[in-house]
Design a protein around this motif. Structure first.
Motif, short mmCIF file in Angstrom:
data_model
loop_
_atom_site.label_atom_id
_atom_site.label_comp_id
_atom_site.label_asym_id
_atom_site.label_seq_id
_atom_site.Cartn_x
_atom_site.Cartn_y
_atom_site.Cartn_z
N ALA A 162 10.15 -14.96 33.16
CA ALA A 162 8.74 -15.30 33.00
C ALA A 162 8.50 -16.79 33.21
O ALA A 162 7.48 -17.20 33.78
CB ALA A 162 8.25 -14.87 31.62
N ALA A 167 4.70 -17.41 33.80
CA ALA A 167 4.00 -16.36 33.07
C ALA A 167 4.17 -16.47 31.57
O ALA A 167 3.80 -15.55 30.83
CB ALA A 167 4.50 -14.98 33.54
N GLY A 237 5.99 -7.06 26.01
CA GLY A 237 4.83 -7.13 26.88
C GLY A 237 5.19 -7.59 28.28
O GLY A 237 4.69 -7.05 29.27
N LEU A 238 6.09 -8.57 28.37
CA LEU A 238 6.53 -9.04 29.68
C LEU A 238 7.28 -7.95 30.43
O LEU A 238 7.06 -7.73 31.63
CB LEU A 238 7.43 -10.27 29.51
CG LEU A 238 6.75 -11.54 29.00
CD1 LEU A 238 7.80 -12.60 28.65
CD2 LEU A 238 5.78 -12.09 30.04
N ARG A 240 7.03 -4.73 30.04
CA ARG A 240 6.10 -3.66 30.45
C ARG A 240 5.27 -4.09 31.66
O ARG A 240 4.81 -3.24 32.44
CB ARG A 240 5.19 -3.28 29.28
CG ARG A 240 5.93 -2.62 28.13
CD ARG A 240 4.98 -2.00 27.12
NE ARG A 240 5.68 -1.62 25.90
CZ ARG A 240 6.48 -0.58 25.77
NH1 ARG A 240 6.69 0.21 26.81
NH2 ARG A 240 7.07 -0.32 24.62
N ALA A 241 5.11 -5.40 31.83
CA ALA A 241 4.38 -5.92 33.00
C ALA A 241 5.27 -6.04 34.23
O ALA A 241 4.84 -6.52 35.28
CB ALA A 241 3.76 -7.27 32.66
N GLY A 242 6.54 -5.62 34.08
CA GLY A 242 7.45 -5.64 35.21
C GLY A 242 8.23 -6.93 35.37
O GLY A 242 8.88 -7.13 36.41
N THR A 268 11.31 0.61 28.77
CA THR A 268 11.22 -0.77 28.31
C THR A 268 12.19 -1.03 27.17
O THR A 268 12.89 -2.06 27.14
CB THR A 268 9.78 -1.10 27.87
OG1 THR A 268 8.92 -1.04 29.00
CG2 THR A 268 9.70 -2.50 27.26
#
Length: 329
Positions: A162, A167, A237-238, A240-242, A268
């Motif tokens: 990230a 991100a 969360g990261l 799950r966002a790929g 995940t």
């Protein structure tokens, strides 16, 4: 590397202690009776933007192998690949400064090293540490019924990815850098104080990969309680966002043949358990009767986590069962 080394005939040397697992964090050397040394090398590519921070994290990552064996780092050599035409030499100096400061924090002297021109930046240490033969931590020391205790949260690999993608917020980035830079000395001291016999550090192979290696050394199986595993608050969360490194996905593929996952655990959750860590915590196997002692010592030492995440048991060597919740034991 392991696959290649298996094809070579080892040279049996009187210094080399062979009473260890096949995938230990460091080699154990015994140059004379009553004296044991942990010997390791580790280097990484950049996981953060700041040169000093990168140097500190890489040094902490390498020093961790000695702590995982129950040792105290003493001296180290720098190993570095440097793209001279792409990165100013002043940046190299800052990386070295960060690594030297972290080694000094551990009481470890950097006494030299070797650099080569390389198209990709790499930095790390070759570390020699002292181990008390009567209080060492090895994969072969684990026993059925031992509890598994983790001393840092998971998610560093996802967080590093990230950071590369811009991100992650500045505050979360700072928290991750601090966590990856933290030495595992307090965790090692706690493990020895509580009478633990085995540990490994959770780094590139992820939690399940390193646990699998410990189990191969101890010829045991393990049960992991997923709900008890500490994870960085933003990592799910990261993921799950790929946002996840390729190494974490390869780790999951590596452990899947040896793991039975609870059907309630989605992709995940499984990926987090295999996330490729940089300078992760220690995974300590401690006798059940000493569990509370270890937790008290970890809390006293201020480790980032002190979570009982599973237990060792008789079974096929290297086999892991991952449940969503802790059952009655």
């Amino acid at each position: 590397m392991v696959q290649v080394l298996r094809t070579l005939a080892p040279l049996h040397h009187p210094w080399v202690d062979r009473d260890v697992g096949p995938l230990e964090d460091a080699a154990l050397l015994r140059p004379e009776p009553g004296c044991e040394l942990a010997f390791t090398v580790d280097f990484i590519t950049p996981v953060v933007d700041g040169p000093e921070e990168y140097g500190a994290i890489a040094a902490a990552n390498a020093l961790s192998d000695v702590y995982a064996m129950g040792g105290e780092p003493q001296v180290a050599l720098v190993i570095c690949g440097f793209p001279e035409e792409k990165v100013p030499r002043s940046v190299l100096e800052r990386i070295f400064r960060g690594g030297e400061a972290k080694a000094a924090e551990a009481g470890c002297a950097i006494v030299g090293g070797h650099t080569v021109l390389d198209p990709e930046l790499k930095y790390g240490l070759c570390v020699l540490g002292r181990v008390d033969p009567a209080r060492r931590l090895t994969h072969t020391g684990a026993r059925p019924g031992d509890r598994l205790v983790l001393t840092k949260p998971l998610g560093f690999g996802i967080a590093a990815q990230a950071i590369k993608q811009a991100a992650l917020s500045p505050s979360d980035t700072a928290a991750v850098i601090a966590a990856m830079s933290a030495l595992n000395k307090a965790a090692k001291d706690a493990a020895l104080a509580a009478g633990a016999r085995a540990s490994t550090d959770v780094t590139g192979f992820g939690l399940l990969g390193h646990l699998h290696h410990l189990l191969l050394g101890s010829k045991l199986a393990a049960r992991v309680w997923s709900e008890r595993v500490p994870v960085l608050p933003f990592a799910r969360g990261l993921a799950r966002a790929g946002i996840a490194p390729g190494g974490s996905k390869r780790n999951l593929a590596y452990v899947e043949p040896h793991t039975v996952f609870d059907a309630a655990l989605d992709g995940t959750e499984r990926l987090l358990l295999a996330d490729a860590q940089t300078s992760g915590g220690l995974l300590i196997a401690v006798p059940r009767k000493s569990e509370s002692h270890l937790l008290a010592e970890l809390q006293r030492g201020g480790t980032l986590a002190s979570s009982v995440i599973g237990e060792l048991m008789e079974g096929a060597a290297g086999h892991m069962q991952v449940t969503a919740h802790r059952g009655e034991v």
